[in-house]
Design an enzyme around this catalytic site. Structure first.
Site, PDB file in Angstrom:
ATOM      1  N   LYS A   1       0.843  -1.191   0.000  1.00  0.00           N
ATOM      2  CA  LYS A   1       0.000   0.000   0.000  1.00  0.00           C
ATOM      3  C   LYS A   1       0.881   1.244   0.000  1.00  0.00           C
ATOM      4  O   LYS A   1       1.853   1.311   0.761  1.00  0.00           O
ATOM      5  CB  LYS A   1      -0.900   0.012   1.242  1.00  0.00           C
ATOM      6  CG  LYS A   1      -1.877  -1.156   1.287  1.00  0.00           C
ATOM      7  CD  LYS A   1      -2.994  -0.985   0.281  1.00  0.00           C
ATOM      8  CE  LYS A   1      -3.923  -2.192   0.291  1.00  0.00           C
ATOM      9  NZ  LYS A   1      -5.044  -2.043  -0.660  1.00  0.00           N
TER      10      LYS A   1
ATOM     11  N   ASP B   1      -0.281  -0.084  -4.565  1.00  0.00           N
ATOM     12  CA  ASP B   1      -1.726   0.196  -4.531  1.00  0.00           C
ATOM     13  C   ASP B   1      -1.969   1.502  -3.776  1.00  0.00           C
ATOM     14  O   ASP B   1      -1.649   1.602  -2.598  1.00  0.00           O
ATOM     15  CB  ASP B   1      -2.427  -0.969  -3.824  1.00  0.00           C
ATOM     16  CG  ASP B   1      -3.937  -0.831  -3.804  1.00  0.00           C
ATOM     17  OD1 ASP B   1      -4.470   0.183  -4.298  1.00  0.00           O
ATOM     18  OD2 ASP B   1      -4.604  -1.755  -3.299  1.00  0.00           O
TER      19      ASP B   1
ATOM     20  N   GLU C   1     -11.792  -2.842  -8.152  1.00  0.00           N
ATOM     21  CA  GLU C   1     -12.544  -3.198  -6.947  1.00  0.00           C
ATOM     22  C   GLU C   1     -13.661  -2.210  -6.665  1.00  0.00           C
ATOM     23  O   GLU C   1     -14.626  -2.538  -5.989  1.00  0.00           O
ATOM     24  CB  GLU C   1     -11.617  -3.335  -5.739  1.00  0.00           C
ATOM     25  CG  GLU C   1     -11.012  -2.043  -5.255  1.00  0.00           C
ATOM     26  CD  GLU C   1     -10.006  -2.255  -4.114  1.00  0.00           C
ATOM     27  OE1 GLU C   1      -8.919  -2.799  -4.389  1.00  0.00           O
ATOM     28  OE2 GLU C   1     -10.307  -1.901  -2.969  1.00  0.00           O
TER      29      GLU C   1
ATOM     30  N   ASP D   1     -14.378  -7.913  -9.184  1.00  0.00           N
ATOM     31  CA  ASP D   1     -14.727  -8.084  -7.772  1.00  0.00           C
ATOM     32  C   ASP D   1     -16.049  -8.847  -7.717  1.00  0.00           C
ATOM     33  O   ASP D   1     -16.988  -8.508  -8.438  1.00  0.00           O
ATOM     34  CB  ASP D   1     -14.858  -6.709  -7.112  1.00  0.00           C
ATOM     35  CG  ASP D   1     -15.172  -6.801  -5.634  1.00  0.00           C
ATOM     36  OD1 ASP D   1     -14.279  -6.491  -4.827  1.00  0.00           O
ATOM     37  OD2 ASP D   1     -16.303  -7.189  -5.288  1.00  0.00           O
TER      38      ASP D   1
END
Lengths: 436, 436
Positions: free
Chosen positions: A219, A247, A302, A325
């Protein structure tokens, strides 16, 4: 044997994950992984279990939306639903009054996902097969009949979809055997949540590496110096030959995304995930173009609301990795559309998972993608996060960093009733204690 | 004087409009115009009224979402909210746990609109001004401070926004006087709902024409022969010099939209509204390109979920008319962003109205657009539908097909308490009778 849906329940189930910073990222600093959990029961006593994933607060809103949709389900025969699954999908997603609340996005679409996931689970159970196998064995014509092509025919027609599925019939048996033996490749996000310390990160990464993981996601997006240190640390530990992904969870505007990620290019990430708003197709296209020259792809999905958005991301060359997703889109029906579009545009599908139940569900879809659509594993992998699996009756099974195909009938989203009762919000034992 | 918000209520109010086919179109065949209606009360006893519009079923879901947001409002001082309105907008629209349900789209964003509409109403009342006048008198810097520029800086920076507002200071006084005298041009949708018979349509059109209306919108998209007959009928009645617009309410896929509207080009519509999915930016761009050669523009916006989508519609030249909505976007704050972007891209703003309360609200925004931003009336007009105004304490006033600027303090969204009580769902008198 006919199966008539005679009972429908939905519950608000929350896990207090924020307490330990599991799942924390640049935009979601304190998620309590939660679900609107649906159980449908037929007059033949078969049950179907479905859920949609949420982050805590607001799960009650989704529960309310699921209840509003339940009237369209109760009393129906499973055979009638799946006999015209496209029509039933349209009924749920485009009710003349309720479509104003979407259409096909946000709360009402999350609710549609929960309801349809339960219907697919029920269908697979009545056929005695895990969902992936139900799909793999299904006649291509029937698969196509589950998809609502409204608004996507400029990118994929029904005939094209059928053609893709027919072509992939070749060697299907071989790929199924391969999956049963070796499983589908996975990557891990468990090691590097934003709220974890460097020590935690190092320890988790070392442990994962020892267990056979070779693909790691970190992250980023809160602080560039932190990001450099953390990316450097992981790249050093995994070596140059393994895979690093980053991400940002929508943290940046377009130009900021380009400059920030450029600064991290020395760590050679395969992709930057969610660099900006999940709604910004043209922004992702600009970022893709700029970062493509550095060898970094863009991934998102997502929070991509529906097939119409995925269609445009593909048309605009705005994504190099499509992250479907299982709970954001309108269940298997809409995911089939996206999987087929991604194939047509030659973009690999790398599902989003984690949360609660997302690994359990999406493994079925990616197995179908490989066996019946893409026949390709290059640059393809499914996210895995090692949280909350213990609450499921048939948890996802990972061996040597691969998802092993589920064998039990259904869509793997049945939770242990004891877990549901304990974590129900706000009256379950866990929350009663916390609130007191 | 400080104003602390100490009480917050939200109610589900529904009008049984479906009984007479008011509001019927190709996708929404039986709408019951409804609202999630918010009242906030301060310790100084000033109240703020806000709403978001819905179509009946599912209003309870929005009410549930408004309740979830109410905790972020109760106890706050109005001065603190408007002193950092950008921050407060971000707080509501990007709560770390609840943003998963959107972000900034669907149910949760409709709820945000209802809450913020009430806050703006409260603010205008405490200043003793109608909302449009509050905005017109406001320092450009303060206006800009109400806007969340996240995700739109690649199209409009804060500096550019300020620059637009500063430039439009010139002659502002003159335009305000002009509006107070003549009002803002309107068009009517009341004559040609899809469920109306030809006789109804003729009668309503004749009556409207006599009352000074010169711009008419017709619902299309269910049947091409019906559309030709109805468009021909209206074009014949209004003559070649007046304006006809057509609205398909998302009925078509991209290529179908182009061929269908081409068949109607002989009736010279100014625009085709919502030809396809409101999410399909690239689709609208393709339609715009094809129909532009026939002199027909594309309009959309009533279901455009947020500023990030509007940004792209503008960037892609996918719209020739921007239809802002007072209840779909995040209230005045987000509408300001869209109005300023539309100005930069030189696309006229022609607001969506009708429903319940939408005319009352959006008239304030379009007055601000003319006086303080666009200074232009060419190809600009605000929708008007003659329904349900009787339920408001300060209903929109139309004179010679122009919106006359409201004079009462606030945002004009206070409903008569007697109407609210009577139409509350499901316990109000109207619904108790219907349900029984």
């Amino acid at each position: 044997m006919l199966h008539r849906i005679v009972d429908f329940s939905v519950r608000d189930v929350r896990f207090p994950t924020s307490a330990e910073q599991h799942g924390s990222d640049a935009m979601h600093t304190d998620p309590d992984y939660s679900a609107a959990y649906v159980v449908i029961t037929t007059d033949s006593k078969v049950q179907g279990f479905g859920l949609t994933f949420t982050l805590g607060k607001g799960t009650d809103i989704v529960v309310c939306a699921v209840k509003a949709l339940s009237g369209l389900v109760i009393g129906k025969f499973l055979q009638d639903i799946v006999g015209d699954f496209r029509g039933f999908y349209r009924l749920l997603s485009s009710d003349s009054q309720m479509r104003w609340l979407g259409p096909e996005k946000g709360v009402i679409h999350l609710a549609t996902a929960a309801v349809l996931n339960a219907v697919w689970d029920l269908w697979a159970r009545t056929e005695g097969k895990p969902l992936w196998k139900l799909l793999v064995d299904m006649d291509p014509k029937q698969i196509v009949s589950c998809i609502d092509f409204r608004y996507i025919t400029d990118a994929l027609t029904e005939e094209e979809a059928l053609d893709i599925l027919m072509k992939a019939q070749e060697d299907k048996q071989h790929r199924e055997e391969q999956m049963l033996k070796k499983g589908y490749p996975a990557y891990t996000t468990s090691c590097a949540w934003l709220g974890y310390t460097d020590e935690q990160l190092k320890q988790l990464c070392t442990d994962a590496f020892k267990s056979g993981w070779t693909k790691f996601k970190v992250k980023v997006g809160a602080d560039i110096e932190d990001d450099k240190r953390r990316c450097g640390l992981i790249r050093h530990m995994i070596g140059p030959q393994n895979t690093l992904m980053i991400d940002a969870n929508q943290r940046w505007d377009v130009s900021e995304a380009i400059s920030w990620v450029s600064e991290l290019s020395e760590f050679r990430p395969l992709w930057i995930e969610e660099p900006t708003s999940p709604d910004d197709i043209l922004g992702h296209a600009a970022i893709s173009k700029a970062l493509g020259t550095l060898g970094i792809g863009v991934a998102s999905g997502e929070q991509c609301q529906n097939r119409v958005m995925f269609k445009q991301f593909l048309q605009a060359a705005a994504l190099q990795f499509v992250q479907i997703d299982s709970c954001r889109l309108g269940s298997v029906n809409e995911n089939l559309a996206v999987i087929l579009m991604a194939h047509k545009f030659r973009v690999p599908v790398c599902p989003h998972a984690g949360g609660v139940g997302l690994c359990e569900l999406v493994q079925h879809l990616i197995l179908f993608d490989y066996i019946s659509v893409s026949a390709d594993l290059h640059n393809r992998m499914c996210e895995y996060v090692d949280h909350l699996h213990e609450h499921f009756t048939c948890p996802a099974i990972i061996e040597k960093a691969h998802y092993m195909p589920p064998k039990n009938p259904g869509y793997s989203c049945e939770m242990l009733e004891s877990s549901v009762v304990k974590h129900q919000y706000p009256d379950g034992e866990v929350w009663r204690k916390k609130i007191a």
